[in-house]
Write an enzyme that holds these catalytic residues in place. Structure first.
Site, PDB file in Angstrom:
ATOM      1  CE  LYS A 215      16.411 -54.583   1.330  1.00 49.91           C
ATOM      2  NZ  LYS A 215      15.348 -54.005   0.535  1.00 49.91           N
ATOM      3  NE  ARG A 249      14.079 -48.078   4.151  1.00 47.21           N
ATOM      4  CZ  ARG A 249      14.434 -49.137   4.871  1.00 47.21           C
ATOM      5  NH1 ARG A 249      15.266 -50.019   4.383  1.00 47.21           N
ATOM      6  NH2 ARG A 249      13.962 -49.299   6.087  1.00 47.21           N
TER       7      ARG A 249
HETATM    8  N1  HH2 Z   1      13.746 -52.508   2.626  1.00 43.70           N
HETATM    9  C1  HH2 Z   1      13.502 -52.758   3.921  1.00 43.70           C
HETATM   10  C2  HH2 Z   1      12.527 -52.028   4.634  1.00 43.70           C
HETATM   11  N2  HH2 Z   1      11.855 -51.028   4.032  1.00 43.70           N
HETATM   12  N3  HH2 Z   1      11.411 -49.730   2.128  1.00 43.70           N
HETATM   13  C3  HH2 Z   1      11.641 -49.456   0.839  1.00 43.70           C
HETATM   14  N4  HH2 Z   1      10.966 -48.456   0.238  1.00 43.70           N
HETATM   15  N5  HH2 Z   1      12.563 -50.146   0.098  1.00 43.70           N
HETATM   16  C4  HH2 Z   1      13.290 -51.177   0.638  1.00 43.70           C
HETATM   17  O1  HH2 Z   1      14.103 -51.795  -0.089  1.00 43.70           O
HETATM   18  C5  HH2 Z   1      13.063 -51.503   2.019  1.00 43.70           C
HETATM   19  C6  HH2 Z   1      12.105 -50.744   2.741  1.00 43.70           C
HETATM   20  C7  HH2 Z   1      14.263 -53.832   4.621  1.00 43.70           C
HETATM   21  O2  HH2 Z   1      15.388 -53.302   5.273  1.00 43.70           O
HETATM   22  P1  HH2 Z   1      15.475 -52.946   6.829  1.00 43.70           P
HETATM   23  O3  HH2 Z   1      14.529 -51.856   7.196  1.00 43.70           O
HETATM   24  O4  HH2 Z   1      16.901 -52.689   7.149  1.00 43.70           O
HETATM   25  O5  HH2 Z   1      15.099 -54.300   7.532  1.00 43.70           O
HETATM   26  P2  HH2 Z   1      13.836 -54.834   8.343  1.00 43.70           P
HETATM   27  O6  HH2 Z   1      12.680 -54.905   7.380  1.00 43.70           O
HETATM   28  O7  HH2 Z   1      14.280 -56.176   8.853  1.00 43.70           O
HETATM   29  O8  HH2 Z   1      13.526 -53.870   9.457  1.00 43.70           O
END
Ligand code: HH2
Length: 271
Positions: A215, A249
């Site tokens: 992040k 995660r």
């Molecule tokens: N962060 C992201 C997405 N979902 N869910 C939970 N529970 N906690 C988190 O910190 C979290 C999440 C963001 O990461 P990512 O899925 O890699 O990115 P994007 O939202 O751009 O798909």
């Protein structure tokens, strides 16, 4: 979610989106996504978290039908192919519901209970529910988020949502809380206290899941671009484990699995 006997679980991220901040566009077809899931299972993922809508700051929302088209065929194929529990990362109760019908067993409610039916859907399907803390929407959440006491407010809001989920019929042991690192939080001013005082969330008595993988705040601390944030992500993940987190995660399952084995063993040696 079925809990394994590991004290800290590793949740592998699988985004079937064109625009996720790290793995967007990596899996343009179901075969590639399945291959990636298999690799994460081999590397020791305890859960695979499938997402069809990016929630990165400034992301443009995806329509419900489009989100379903992206995730449902994969969830159906994946739950047939592996025993590892599959989670759906969504803001929408409708998407969660169909994903559970297609074999998912865990709902990652990335916008918490904003869609209030999501808790009832989890209760009906006896699914585990991660309540992630978010203020605003992905489009707006980073526009000057304000807190008087970020740790106290995030803990209070998550506690209240957990209470609502229990009232909706979700078993207490199936409710997970997540401080929502990067979701309506000023980069260092809000995210660092949340990680430094994660124990205040842990003492609420629900298992805590933390998502720090690659992040923005890690880039701010290290100067690294998203491709080079693994070491910083591991450091933040280990700090979360030492503070009592029960799941991380992550995009990088193998490296995290090893780090978590070591950190969890040291934590357990405290007695
Ligand atoms: N962060 C992201 C997405 N979902 N869910 C939970 N529970 N906690 C988190 O910190 C979290 C999440 C963001 O990461 P990512 O899925 O890699 O990115 P994007 O939202 O751009 O798909």
């Amino acid at each position: 979610m079925q809990r394994t006997n590991r004290s800290v679980q590793v949740v592998g991220i699988l985004n079937v989106t064109p625009d996720s901040f790290y793995d967007g566009g990596h899996y343009p077809c179901i075969e590639r996504a399945l291959e990636r899931a298999m690799v994460m299972v081999d590397e020791g993922a305890d859960i695979i978290d499938v997402g069809g809508e990016s929630t990165r700051p400034g992301a443009i929302p995806v329509g419900e039908a489009e989100e379903m088209d992206r995730v449902l065929p994969l969830i159906e194929a994946l739950t047939k192919a592996v025993d590892t529990p599959v989670s759906i990362d969504t803001r929408r109760a409708n998407v969660a519901e169909v994903a559970l019908l297609r074999g998912a067993s865990w709902v990652n409610a990335v916008a918490g209970l904003e869609d209030s039916r999501i808790a009832a859907v989890c209760a009906e399907h006896r699914a585990s529910l991660v309540i992630n803390h978010m203020r605003g929407t992905p489009e707006t959440m980073q526009q000057a988020p304000q807190y008087r006491d970020v740790v106290a407010e995030v803990c209070a809001e998550l506690k209240s949502q957990a209470g609502l989920a229990e009232k909706a019929g979700v078993e207490r042991s199936k409710i997970w809380l997540d401080p929502g690192i990067g979701f309506g939080k000023a980069s260092l001013r809000h995210n660092l206290p949340l990680l430094a005082h994660l124990n205040r969330l842990v003492v609420l008595g629900y298992p805590v899941l933390v998502g720090v993988s690659r992040k923005h705040f890690i880039g701010e601390l290290t100067g690294a671009n998203v491709e080079d944030r693994l070491a910083g992500s591991i450091a933040a993940g280990v700090a979360a484990v030492m503070a009592g987190a029960s799941a991380l995660r992550v995009h990088d399952v193998a490296a995290t699995r090893d780090a978590v084995r070591v950190a969890a063993a040291i934590r357990e040696a405290r007695g």
